[in-house]
Structure formats: C-alpha cells, structure tokens
Scaffold this active site. Sequence first.
Site, PDB file in Angstrom:
ATOM      1  N   GLY A 182       0.960  -1.112   0.133  1.00 53.73           N
ATOM      2  CA  GLY A 182       0.039   0.149  -0.074  1.00 53.73           C
ATOM      3  C   GLY A 182       1.185   1.314   0.065  1.00 53.73           C
ATOM      4  O   GLY A 182       1.999   1.308   0.648  1.00 53.73           O
TER       5      GLY A 182
ATOM      6  N   GLN B 171       2.816   9.998   1.189  1.00 51.44           N
ATOM      7  CA  GLN B 171       4.225   9.557   1.280  1.00 51.44           C
ATOM      8  C   GLN B 171       4.814   9.987   0.057  1.00 51.44           C
ATOM      9  O   GLN B 171       6.280   9.661  -0.002  1.00 51.44           O
ATOM     10  CB  GLN B 171       4.040   8.008   1.418  1.00 51.44           C
ATOM     11  CG  GLN B 171       3.415   7.345   2.820  1.00 51.44           C
ATOM     12  CD  GLN B 171       3.240   5.862   2.708  1.00 51.44           C
ATOM     13  OE1 GLN B 171       2.230   5.410   1.889  1.00 51.44           O
ATOM     14  NE2 GLN B 171       4.477   5.410   3.024  1.00 51.44           N
TER      15      GLN B 171
ATOM     16  N   CYS C 267       6.211  -0.126   6.981  1.00 54.18           N
ATOM     17  CA  CYS C 267       5.696   1.234   6.188  1.00 54.18           C
ATOM     18  C   CYS C 267       6.955   1.402   5.287  1.00 54.18           C
ATOM     19  O   CYS C 267       7.887   1.519   5.984  1.00 54.18           O
ATOM     20  CB  CYS C 267       5.291   2.192   7.359  1.00 54.18           C
ATOM     21  SG  CYS C 267       4.853   3.698   6.216  1.00 54.18           S
ATOM     22  N   LEU C 268       6.844   1.861   4.028  1.00 49.87           N
ATOM     23  CA  LEU C 268       7.668   2.204   3.369  1.00 49.87           C
ATOM     24  C   LEU C 268       8.390   3.321   3.842  1.00 49.87           C
ATOM     25  O   LEU C 268       9.554   3.797   3.409  1.00 49.87           O
ATOM     26  CB  LEU C 268       7.196   2.334   1.984  1.00 49.87           C
ATOM     27  CG  LEU C 268       6.817   1.226   1.006  1.00 49.87           C
ATOM     28  CD1 LEU C 268       6.224   1.391  -0.430  1.00 49.87           C
ATOM     29  CD2 LEU C 268       7.886   0.127   0.791  1.00 49.87           C
TER      30      LEU C 268
ATOM     31  N   HIS D 271      -4.177   1.432   7.674  1.00 50.00           N
ATOM     32  CA  HIS D 271      -2.773   2.054   7.746  1.00 50.00           C
ATOM     33  C   HIS D 271      -2.568   3.055   6.702  1.00 50.00           C
ATOM     34  O   HIS D 271      -2.088   4.240   6.993  1.00 50.00           O
ATOM     35  CB  HIS D 271      -1.738   0.738   7.350  1.00 50.00           C
ATOM     36  CG  HIS D 271      -0.608   1.261   7.577  1.00 50.00           C
ATOM     37  ND1 HIS D 271       0.424   0.820   8.079  1.00 50.00           N
ATOM     38  CD2 HIS D 271       0.094   2.243   6.590  1.00 50.00           C
ATOM     39  CE1 HIS D 271       1.842   1.439   7.562  1.00 50.00           C
ATOM     40  NE2 HIS D 271       1.595   2.146   6.802  1.00 50.00           N
ATOM     41  N   GLU D 272      -3.301   2.855   5.465  1.00 50.04           N
ATOM     42  CA  GLU D 272      -3.198   4.056   4.338  1.00 50.04           C
ATOM     43  C   GLU D 272      -3.993   5.047   4.676  1.00 50.04           C
ATOM     44  O   GLU D 272      -3.503   6.330   4.252  1.00 50.04           O
ATOM     45  CB  GLU D 272      -3.449   3.523   3.198  1.00 50.04           C
ATOM     46  CG  GLU D 272      -2.626   2.178   2.624  1.00 50.04           C
ATOM     47  CD  GLU D 272      -1.135   2.297   2.854  1.00 50.04           C
ATOM     48  OE1 GLU D 272      -0.637   3.690   2.837  1.00 50.04           O
ATOM     49  OE2 GLU D 272      -0.401   1.333   2.890  1.00 50.04           O
TER      50      GLU D 272
ATOM     51  N   HIS E 239      -2.483   7.567   7.194  1.00 53.27           N
ATOM     52  CA  HIS E 239      -1.348   8.512   6.372  1.00 53.27           C
ATOM     53  C   HIS E 239      -2.039   9.743   5.899  1.00 53.27           C
ATOM     54  O   HIS E 239      -1.456  10.716   5.961  1.00 53.27           O
ATOM     55  CB  HIS E 239      -0.659   7.957   5.224  1.00 53.27           C
ATOM     56  CG  HIS E 239       0.597   6.782   5.446  1.00 53.27           C
ATOM     57  ND1 HIS E 239       1.587   7.421   6.066  1.00 53.27           N
ATOM     58  CD2 HIS E 239       0.691   5.631   5.270  1.00 53.27           C
ATOM     59  CE1 HIS E 239       2.308   6.334   6.191  1.00 53.27           C
ATOM     60  NE2 HIS E 239       1.943   5.242   5.682  1.00 53.27           N
TER      61      HIS E 239
HETATM   62 NI    NI Z   1       2.731   3.512   5.582  1.00 57.09          NI
END
Ligand code: NI
Length: 153
Positions: free
Chosen positions: A46, A51, A90-91, A132-133, A136
Amino acid sequence: MALRQILKDGDETLRKNSRPVGEFDAKLQALIDDMFDTMYDGQGIGLAAPQVGILKRLFVMDLQDGTPPVVAINPVINACEGSQIGQEGCLSIPGKYGDVERPASLVLEAYDRFGQPFSLPATGLRAVCICHETDHLDGILFRDKVKGPLLSE
Ligand code: NI
C-alpha cells in the site's frame, strides 16, 4: 514508469492532513500510476499520496494475493467490527515493524480513479492495509499505534 521519492519518518509532510481530491484529471491519473510504480518498486502492499509528498486523500493498495489492485480516493472507513492485532511495516519507516490493533472487519467507501463511488468490505490484511493507508491521510504513522516495541529488521 516513473518512480517518486518516498518521504521518510521525520519529514513534516507525513504529519499533515491531506485535502480531498476534487478533480479526476490527467494529473491525478499520472499520480496514481506513479504511486503504483513506486509501491511495487518498494515491494509494499500500500502507498498513500502524502508518502510521495502529495497532500491529497488517496491511496493505492495491492495485496498481491490474486485480488485486484485498489485505488481509493477520498476514502471513508465504515462499519468497523471486532479487532485484530498484526505486524505492520511502512515504506516511510524502512526496516521497522510492530504490532498494531485494527478492526477485524470494515467497509471501505471511496471513489475509484474515474470518480465512480465503490464500497469494499474488508477483513484480515486488507482491513489492516486500508486503516494504515487512511491513517497516512490524517498524518498518522503506524508507529504511533504500536503496541509493545518497534522492532528492527
Ligand atoms: Ni505506511
């Protein structure tokens, strides 16, 4: 294919609230395509627009379990039930993992890339990823919600 730079934990942009998407124009289509490219390149499941430094309310998701990739624009999470605890990463926080509590099931209401509304029931990892997304988009990172230690790879 165009990769965008993924902002890392500590960047203030990740802590800001994103604004609703109003126009489903060519610029948005390019952003979505770039977000998928960037997510696959980073081997994530995701990626949310903040991000990559764009404060708009959208994310892309591909659980890579045979289900189709999802673009969620102006997402809203409804009908949360139960709870589950699972390990997240998480990226934007590379190499770190931790347990987070999320709803066991929910219904995602959002618009697709063409502005068509859809409703997607989700459980398990799909529900985790949606939460999670969506976090963000409100400047929340999973590490804010970790129960116990934040683990390193
Ligand atoms: Ni993330």
